[in-house]
Write an enzyme that holds these catalytic residues in place. Sequence first.
Site, mmCIF file in Angstrom:
data_model
loop_
_atom_site.group_PDB
_atom_site.id
_atom_site.type_symbol
_atom_site.label_atom_id
_atom_site.label_comp_id
_atom_site.label_asym_id
_atom_site.label_seq_id
_atom_site.Cartn_x
_atom_site.Cartn_y
_atom_site.Cartn_z
ATOM 1 N N GLY A 190 0.725 -1.257 0.000
ATOM 2 C CA GLY A 190 0.000 0.000 0.000
ATOM 3 C C GLY A 190 0.754 1.309 0.000
ATOM 4 O O GLY A 190 0.141 2.349 -0.276
ATOM 5 N N GLU A 220 3.893 -6.633 1.749
ATOM 6 C CA GLU A 220 3.643 -6.990 0.350
ATOM 7 C C GLU A 220 3.590 -5.758 -0.551
ATOM 8 O O GLU A 220 2.560 -5.459 -1.145
ATOM 9 C CB GLU A 220 2.311 -7.743 0.252
ATOM 10 C CG GLU A 220 2.287 -9.013 1.069
ATOM 11 C CD GLU A 220 0.895 -9.601 1.232
ATOM 12 O OE1 GLU A 220 0.800 -10.798 1.486
ATOM 13 O OE2 GLU A 220 -0.101 -8.843 1.108
ATOM 14 N N ARG A 234 3.303 -1.502 -5.855
ATOM 15 C CA ARG A 234 3.487 -0.209 -6.504
ATOM 16 C C ARG A 234 4.799 0.473 -6.109
ATOM 17 O O ARG A 234 5.516 0.991 -6.958
ATOM 18 C CB ARG A 234 2.307 0.693 -6.097
ATOM 19 C CG ARG A 234 2.166 1.966 -6.881
ATOM 20 C CD ARG A 234 1.116 2.865 -6.208
ATOM 21 N NE ARG A 234 -0.109 2.168 -5.904
ATOM 22 C CZ ARG A 234 -1.157 2.076 -6.723
ATOM 23 N NH1 ARG A 234 -1.119 2.664 -7.895
ATOM 24 N NH2 ARG A 234 -2.246 1.413 -6.366
ATOM 25 N N ARG A 277 -5.735 2.666 -16.482
ATOM 26 C CA ARG A 277 -5.989 3.254 -15.162
ATOM 27 C C ARG A 277 -6.752 4.571 -15.211
ATOM 28 O O ARG A 277 -7.523 4.860 -14.310
ATOM 29 C CB ARG A 277 -4.679 3.404 -14.374
ATOM 30 C CG ARG A 277 -4.095 2.038 -13.985
ATOM 31 C CD ARG A 277 -2.915 2.127 -13.040
ATOM 32 N NE ARG A 277 -3.296 2.579 -11.721
ATOM 33 C CZ ARG A 277 -2.986 3.763 -11.206
ATOM 34 N NH1 ARG A 277 -2.295 4.639 -11.910
ATOM 35 N NH2 ARG A 277 -3.375 4.089 -10.001
ATOM 36 N N CYS A 323 -11.413 2.047 -29.489
ATOM 37 C CA CYS A 323 -12.711 2.570 -29.904
ATOM 38 C C CYS A 323 -13.601 2.851 -28.705
ATOM 39 O O CYS A 323 -14.637 2.197 -28.514
ATOM 40 C CB CYS A 323 -13.387 1.586 -30.848
ATOM 41 S SG CYS A 323 -12.541 1.510 -32.409
ATOM 42 N N TYR A 347 0.712 -1.779 -12.298
ATOM 43 C CA TYR A 347 -0.693 -1.776 -12.711
ATOM 44 C C TYR A 347 -0.900 -1.232 -14.123
ATOM 45 O O TYR A 347 -1.908 -0.601 -14.414
ATOM 46 C CB TYR A 347 -1.565 -1.016 -11.686
ATOM 47 C CG TYR A 347 -1.398 -1.581 -10.289
ATOM 48 C CD1 TYR A 347 -1.871 -2.857 -9.982
ATOM 49 C CD2 TYR A 347 -0.727 -0.877 -9.295
ATOM 50 C CE1 TYR A 347 -1.688 -3.405 -8.721
ATOM 51 C CE2 TYR A 347 -0.535 -1.420 -8.033
ATOM 52 C CZ TYR A 347 -1.017 -2.675 -7.758
ATOM 53 O OH TYR A 347 -0.829 -3.208 -6.508
HETATM 54 C C1 LIG Z 1 -2.844 -4.956 -3.916
HETATM 55 C C2 LIG Z 1 -2.272 -5.724 -2.815
HETATM 56 C C3 LIG Z 1 -0.932 -5.553 -2.451
HETATM 57 C C4 LIG Z 1 -0.024 -4.552 -3.120
HETATM 58 O O1 LIG Z 1 -0.467 -3.244 -2.986
HETATM 59 P P1 LIG Z 1 0.461 -2.024 -3.436
HETATM 60 O O2 LIG Z 1 -0.403 -0.848 -3.195
HETATM 61 O O3 LIG Z 1 0.795 -2.208 -4.863
HETATM 62 O O4 LIG Z 1 1.671 -2.040 -2.571
HETATM 63 C C5 LIG Z 1 -0.437 -6.331 -1.437
HETATM 64 N N1 LIG Z 1 -1.194 -7.241 -0.794
HETATM 65 C C6 LIG Z 1 -2.491 -7.439 -1.113
HETATM 66 C C7 LIG Z 1 -3.265 -8.467 -0.396
HETATM 67 C C8 LIG Z 1 -3.075 -6.695 -2.129
HETATM 68 O O5 LIG Z 1 -4.351 -6.894 -2.430
#
Ligand SMILES: *Cc1c(COP(=O)(O)O)cnc(C)c1O
Length: 431
Positions: free
Chosen positions: A248, A290, A293, A330, A361, A390
């Site tokens: 996140g 995790e 981005r 996006r 289109c 993304y």
């Molecule tokens: C989307 C997601 C991430 C990665 O999020 P980022 O904003 O790209 O860091 C990590 N874990 C889970 C479970 C997600 O759904």
Amino acid sequence: MLTPNLTVNASGHLCIGGVDTTMLAKTHGTPLYVLDENMIRENCRGFERVISEEYGGKGLICYASKALSCKELYRVVDSEGLGCDVVSGGELYTALQAGMPAEKIVMHGNSKSNSELQMAVSHDVGRIVCDNLPELKRLDQIAGAAGKTVNVMLRIKPGIDAHTHDFVKTGQIDSKFGFALETGEAMQAVKAASLYPNLRLVGLHCHIGSQILDTEPFAEAARVMLRLMNQVRAELGITLTELNLGGGPGIRYTEHDDPKPFGEIVRAILAALKGICTELDFPEPFVLFEPGRSIVGGAGLTLYTVMAKKVIPNIRTYVLVDGGMCDNPRYALYHSEYEALIANKAGQPRDERVTIGGKCCESGDLIGEDMPLQAAEEDDILAVLATGAYNYSMASNYNRNPRAEIVMVRDGEARTIVKRETYADIIQNDL
Ligand SMILES: *Cc1c(COP(=O)(O)O)cnc(C)c1O
């Protein structure tokens, strides 16, 4: 420039990682995704450094595949010591094919099929994050049939909505992901999971959102999750040893974004975690993060060729390019903002305001509106910045456009890591 790896050379051309983007466009064609390997590696190291400095290295960074999944990227993050998370059989397959060690893979998904669960179990994926009770039951059966005990984490909705400006701590029961904390559902799920003979419940997971610019929602999530782990210990006598805090951290898409550096975010999370562990006399858990981005987003850009410029007097000016929502959906999906510039005029001021239109289109097939840009002409190369995450992973064959090539640049050299699709690729499954 948006990120320090972007420079302008003596010819006034935009360079990434020391490579002239107009040369890349010439030799590889457009649309073209470009990734800066050194920046990806630095980002990986940045996360690991904080874990080692602040938390004695008791953690694992699992790159979030959904940001961009291809074999070479797994090789790069693996070589930096990261694991990965995957959310489908396809991402799992790609990671395994790239040689990512299965024990460093976290399997996600709110609606995993039996075959995806079987695949994860048969390859001995390190952790499976379960989302709902029927999945726990199916996974226990699948593990039992394979004669294995599977490490399981539970996805919890911690009741933190980090998407608002001042984040709120209610109203997140309405999400398709995971077990709600407020309703007692989370506690019931822990109890259920702990009773299955073929599942080993190791910890809890949460992911509070994406493109989060501040530290406090993350720190609060860590405290909420640790309190739940403490409640589990008190009520069920189970001491969970792992906490996965998801991804996140936000990145800079435009000059208006001012995200806290991810290092600062992870530092704040770990400080909050250590504080609450001391307060509750709870053993510090092994942590997993995790990030997706923040590893690849700022390390990428997309190159297009300008095909035409269409001036609609008193209304707007369209700059039309040879890609669009098929390689970057996006803006069409959520009006995400980007910075763009003409790569062959990068030294000149961006004194026009334009709408960048794609080739698909759909009227909504735009890369952005009201964007500052140098005066564009046919055959110019347009660079859209911060497209590493993304974009390729969300690309489609809409209008039967072949998916674009990805090149990785490093120390002045460029190499193709995903080939451009051909028309033959597009019809290969047509009968
Ligand atoms: C989307 C997601 C991430 C990665 O999020 P980022 O904003 O790209 O860091 C990590 N874990 C889970 C479970 C997600 O759904």
